[in-house]
Design a protein around this motif. Structure first.
Motif, PDB file in Angstrom:
ATOM      1  N   ASN B  37       5.058  -8.445  10.106  1.00 40.31           N
ATOM      2  CA  ASN B  37       4.129  -8.364  11.096  1.00 40.31           C
ATOM      3  C   ASN B  37       4.956  -7.956  12.475  1.00 40.31           C
ATOM      4  O   ASN B  37       4.543  -7.104  13.286  1.00 40.31           O
ATOM      5  CB  ASN B  37       3.251  -9.311  11.145  1.00 40.31           C
ATOM      6  CG  ASN B  37       2.392  -9.362  10.030  1.00 40.31           C
ATOM      7  OD1 ASN B  37       1.790  -8.516   9.531  1.00 40.31           O
ATOM      8  ND2 ASN B  37       2.182 -10.452   9.594  1.00 40.31           N
ATOM      9  N   THR B 100      -5.213  -7.602  -9.443  1.00 40.24           N
ATOM     10  CA  THR B 100      -5.983  -8.220  -8.667  1.00 40.24           C
ATOM     11  C   THR B 100      -6.760  -9.486  -9.425  1.00 40.24           C
ATOM     12  O   THR B 100      -6.856 -10.532  -8.606  1.00 40.24           O
ATOM     13  CB  THR B 100      -7.081  -7.044  -8.640  1.00 40.24           C
ATOM     14  OG1 THR B 100      -6.993  -5.854  -8.166  1.00 40.24           O
ATOM     15  CG2 THR B 100      -8.420  -7.851  -7.750  1.00 40.24           C
ATOM     16  N   TYR B 267      -5.351 -18.635   0.027  1.00 43.79           N
ATOM     17  CA  TYR B 267      -6.034 -17.728   1.051  1.00 43.79           C
ATOM     18  C   TYR B 267      -5.489 -16.444   1.107  1.00 43.79           C
ATOM     19  O   TYR B 267      -6.044 -15.342   1.155  1.00 43.79           O
ATOM     20  CB  TYR B 267      -6.265 -18.495   2.321  1.00 43.79           C
ATOM     21  CG  TYR B 267      -6.805 -17.600   3.616  1.00 43.79           C
ATOM     22  CD1 TYR B 267      -8.183 -17.233   3.746  1.00 43.79           C
ATOM     23  CD2 TYR B 267      -5.794 -16.976   4.679  1.00 43.79           C
ATOM     24  CE1 TYR B 267      -8.531 -16.315   4.602  1.00 43.79           C
ATOM     25  CE2 TYR B 267      -6.324 -16.068   5.860  1.00 43.79           C
ATOM     26  CZ  TYR B 267      -7.667 -15.758   5.491  1.00 43.79           C
ATOM     27  OH  TYR B 267      -8.144 -14.899   6.458  1.00 43.79           O
ATOM     28  N   THR B 268      -4.140 -16.333   1.282  1.00 47.31           N
ATOM     29  CA  THR B 268      -3.423 -14.965   1.453  1.00 47.31           C
ATOM     30  C   THR B 268      -3.672 -14.211   0.042  1.00 47.31           C
ATOM     31  O   THR B 268      -3.682 -12.947   0.166  1.00 47.31           O
ATOM     32  CB  THR B 268      -1.964 -15.174   1.626  1.00 47.31           C
ATOM     33  OG1 THR B 268      -1.153 -15.816   0.921  1.00 47.31           O
ATOM     34  CG2 THR B 268      -1.776 -15.870   3.343  1.00 47.31           C
ATOM     35  N   VAL B 270      -6.096 -14.459  -2.061  1.00 47.34           N
ATOM     36  CA  VAL B 270      -7.537 -13.740  -2.033  1.00 47.34           C
ATOM     37  C   VAL B 270      -7.659 -12.424  -1.263  1.00 47.34           C
ATOM     38  O   VAL B 270      -8.043 -11.494  -1.452  1.00 47.34           O
ATOM     39  CB  VAL B 270      -8.518 -14.781  -1.651  1.00 47.34           C
ATOM     40  CG1 VAL B 270     -10.014 -14.284  -1.511  1.00 47.34           C
ATOM     41  CG2 VAL B 270      -8.629 -15.870  -2.590  1.00 47.34           C
ATOM     42  N   GLN B 271      -7.150 -12.656   0.169  1.00 51.90           N
ATOM     43  CA  GLN B 271      -6.958 -11.430   1.090  1.00 51.90           C
ATOM     44  C   GLN B 271      -6.386 -10.362   0.415  1.00 51.90           C
ATOM     45  O   GLN B 271      -6.847  -9.084   0.553  1.00 51.90           O
ATOM     46  CB  GLN B 271      -6.204 -11.999   2.147  1.00 51.90           C
ATOM     47  CG  GLN B 271      -6.850 -12.391   3.264  1.00 51.90           C
ATOM     48  CD  GLN B 271      -6.036 -12.354   4.744  1.00 51.90           C
ATOM     49  OE1 GLN B 271      -5.171 -12.446   4.651  1.00 51.90           O
ATOM     50  NE2 GLN B 271      -6.882 -12.242   5.972  1.00 51.90           N
ATOM     51  N   LYS B 272      -5.092 -10.442  -0.181  1.00 47.87           N
ATOM     52  CA  LYS B 272      -4.603  -9.494  -0.912  1.00 47.87           C
ATOM     53  C   LYS B 272      -5.508  -8.688  -2.065  1.00 47.87           C
ATOM     54  O   LYS B 272      -5.317  -7.622  -2.217  1.00 47.87           O
ATOM     55  CB  LYS B 272      -3.202  -9.860  -1.427  1.00 47.87           C
ATOM     56  CG  LYS B 272      -2.177  -9.919  -0.467  1.00 47.87           C
ATOM     57  CD  LYS B 272      -0.638 -10.309  -1.220  1.00 47.87           C
ATOM     58  CE  LYS B 272       0.316 -10.741  -0.346  1.00 47.87           C
ATOM     59  NZ  LYS B 272       1.525 -11.257  -0.948  1.00 47.87           N
ATOM     60  N   LEU B 274      -8.552  -8.481  -2.306  1.00 48.87           N
ATOM     61  CA  LEU B 274      -9.713  -8.040  -1.780  1.00 48.87           C
ATOM     62  C   LEU B 274      -9.391  -6.932  -0.849  1.00 48.87           C
ATOM     63  O   LEU B 274     -10.423  -5.840  -0.766  1.00 48.87           O
ATOM     64  CB  LEU B 274     -10.496  -8.818  -0.704  1.00 48.87           C
ATOM     65  CG  LEU B 274     -11.299 -10.218  -1.447  1.00 48.87           C
ATOM     66  CD1 LEU B 274     -11.883 -10.970  -0.463  1.00 48.87           C
ATOM     67  CD2 LEU B 274     -12.126  -9.816  -2.459  1.00 48.87           C
ATOM     68  N   THR B 275      -8.068  -6.503  -0.496  1.00 47.98           N
ATOM     69  CA  THR B 275      -7.890  -5.291   0.454  1.00 47.98           C
ATOM     70  C   THR B 275      -7.160  -4.291  -0.609  1.00 47.98           C
ATOM     71  O   THR B 275      -6.519  -4.500  -1.592  1.00 47.98           O
ATOM     72  CB  THR B 275      -6.761  -5.645   1.476  1.00 47.98           C
ATOM     73  OG1 THR B 275      -5.573  -6.432   0.751  1.00 47.98           O
ATOM     74  CG2 THR B 275      -7.233  -6.400   2.291  1.00 47.98           C
TER      75      THR B 275
END
Lengths: 121, 275
Positions: B37, B100, B267-268, B270-272, B274-275
Motif C-alpha cells: 500500500n 475463494t 477479516y482480510t 473474507v475481503q480477499k 469477496l473482491t
C-alpha cells in the motif's frame, strides 16, 4: 481441566542445544546486519532502487566483487535466510553426538529438503 | 539514502519484529500490507520481503530467548519436517481447490481459533501437577522470569500437531500468510504447550519455512534487497522488544493479543474472497 501440565521431574532436554543455536544465530545475524548497514550507506535511494534482481550465483559473485549496494543487500538477505538452515544442520550433528538419533535424522531430513529447494531454485 | 522512506521501513520492520516475536507469527502479516500500500510493491515482492522478515524474526527470537530456553527445539525439529516437505511440494493439493472457498474456509477456522484463544491461559494453580516417572524426549521447559522459576510441560497429541504443521505450510504458500497463526494455537490448545513456549517454537519453525519458500522468489527477481535491508534493521530491535514484552506479561494477555491478530487476518481473508 485444561491447560499445560506441569511436571516436577527433570526433563531430558540438554542445555547444549540452546547454546548451539545461540552461537550460530549470533554469527549469522551479526554478519547479515553488517552487510545491510554497508549496503544502505552506499545506496543513494531506498525506495525503488532494487526493483528486480534475478539471483544467479555467478551474477551475485560479480556484483559483490564490484561492491554494488544491491548485491551486498542480497548477500545479507541470503545469509539471514540460510542461518536457520545452518542452525538446523549443526543441531543434527549435535543431536547425533548426544545419541538422539531420531531427532538428528529429522533435522537432517529438513536440511536435505531445504537443500533440494535451493538446488531446484 | 533518503531518510524518510528508510525510517518508515525501519518502523515497519520494528512493528513486525515486535508482534511477530511476541506471538510467534513471524511478522509478514504486518510487512506485506505496508509494502503493497505505501511502497507500491507487487504482492510477490512484498511476500519475498515478508519471508526474509520471518527469517530475521526467527533468528532474533532464537538469540534473545536462548538463555531462558523458551523454544522447544526438539518439537520444532519434528514439526519442521512436514512443514518443509509441504512447502517444497508447493501445496499441490490446495492449488486444485477454488481459492475463494479456501479463503472462506480458513477465515471460518480462524474465527473459531480466535474464540478458543480468547479464553484465559490456565494459571499455575489450575495446572495439573504430576510426578512424571518417565520423561519423554519432547518434554520441554523454560525459565519464567515472571514466576521466577522453570516451568516444565509435556507435549500432547503429537500426530495431530504434525498434521496441522503440514497444513500450515500449505496454507502459507497459498494464502501468503505465516503458518504461525495455525501453529501457535495448535501447540497451545491441542499440544498443551504454554503460549510463550509455543510462540518461540513457532518462530523456530517459521525460519525453516521461510528458507524453503524463498528460492523461487529469489530466482524470479522478486526480492528488493535495499528496502528489505532497511526493514530487517528494524526487525531486530523490534524482536528484542517483543520477546521482552512476552517475558513480562501474563499468558492470558498474549493469548488475547493473538486472538485479535487472528480475527484481523480472518477479516482480510473474507475481503480477499469477496473482491
Amino acid at each position: 481441566m485444561s491447560g499445560p501440565a506441569v511436571f516436577k521431574s527433570r526433563t531430558v532436554r540438554t542445555k547444549g542445544e540452546g547454546s548451539v543455536g545461540r552461537t550460530v544465530n549470533a554469527a549469522g545475524v551479526f554478519g547479515a546486519l553488517l552487510l545491510m548497514v554497508i549496503a544502505l550507506t552506499r545506496s543513494d535511494s531506498v525506495a525503488g532502487e532494487s526493483a528486480a534482481y534475478p539471483l544467479t550465483a555467478s551474477g551475485l559473485a560479480d556484483d559483490l566483487r564490484a561492491g554494488t549496494p544491491v548485491a551486498l543487500g542480497m548477500a545479507a538477505c541470503l545469509l539471514l535466510v540460510l542461518t536457520p538452515v545452518v542452525r538446523m544442520g549443526i543441531l543434527a550433528v549435535y543431536l547425533a553426538i548426544q545419541r538422539r538419533y531420531a531427532f538428528s535424522a529429522a533435522a537432517a531430513v529438513v536440511v536435505a529438503i531445504l537443500a533440494a529447494a535451493y538446488a531446484a531454485g | 539514502m533518503d531518510v524518510h522512506p528508510a525510517l518508515l521501513l525501519l518502523a515497519c520492520g520494528a512493528a513486525a519484529g515486535t508482534v511477530g516475536s511476541m506471538l510467534g507469527i513471524g511478522g509478514g502479516l504486518i510487512v506485506i500490507p505496508v509494502l503493497t500500500n505505501l511502497f507500491q510493491f507487487q504482492f510477490d515482492q512484498a511476500r519475498a520481503t515478508g519471508l526474509v522478515v520471518v527469517a530475521a524474526t526467527s533468528c532474533a527470537v532464537a538469540a534473545f530467548t536462548a538463555r531462558e530456553r523458551a523454544g522447544n527445539l526438539r518439537l520444532g525439529i519434528l514439526l519442521s519436517v512436514p512443514t518443509a516437505a509441504v512447502a517444497l511440494a508447493n501445496a499441490v493439493l490446495f492449488y486444485k481447490l477454488d481459492s475463494t472457498i479456501l479463503f472462506f474456509l480458513f477465515a471460518g477456522i480462524l474465527v473459531v481459533v480466535a474464540g478458543l484463544m480468547w479464553r484465559p491461559e490456565p494459571s499455575e494453580s489450575d495446572e495439573k501437577i504430576e510426578d512424571a516417572v518417565d520423561t519423554r524426549a519432547l518434554d520441554g521447559f523454560y525459565f519464567d522470569s515472571r514466576l521466577g522459576r522453570e516451568v516444565h510441560y509435556r507435549v500432547k497429541r503429537i500426530p495431530i500437531l504434525a498434521g496441522v504443521s503440514a497444513t500450515a505450510g500449505a496454507v502459507s504458500g497459498l494464502l501468503g500468510v505465516g503458518g504461525g497463526v495455525f501453529q501457535v494455537p495448535a501447540m497451545n490448545l491441542l499440544g498443551r504447550v504454554p503460549i510463550r513456549a509455543a510462540a518461540a517454537t513457532s518462530n523456530f519453525i517459521l525460519g525453516v519455512t521461510a528458507a524453503a519458500s524463498l528460492p523461487k522468489y529469489l530466482t524470479a527477481g522478486h526480492l528488493r534487497p535495499i528496502e528489505t535491508a532497511a526493514i530487517v534493521l528494524g526487525v531486530i530491535p523490534g524482536a528484542f522488544l517483543g520477546t521482552g514484552i512476552a517475558r513480562r506479561v501474563h499468558g492470558t494477555l498474549l493469548r488475547r493479543a493473538f486472538s485479535g491478530v487472528v480475527l484481523f487476518l480472518a477479516y482480510t481473508m473474507v475481503q480477499k474472497a469477496l473482491t
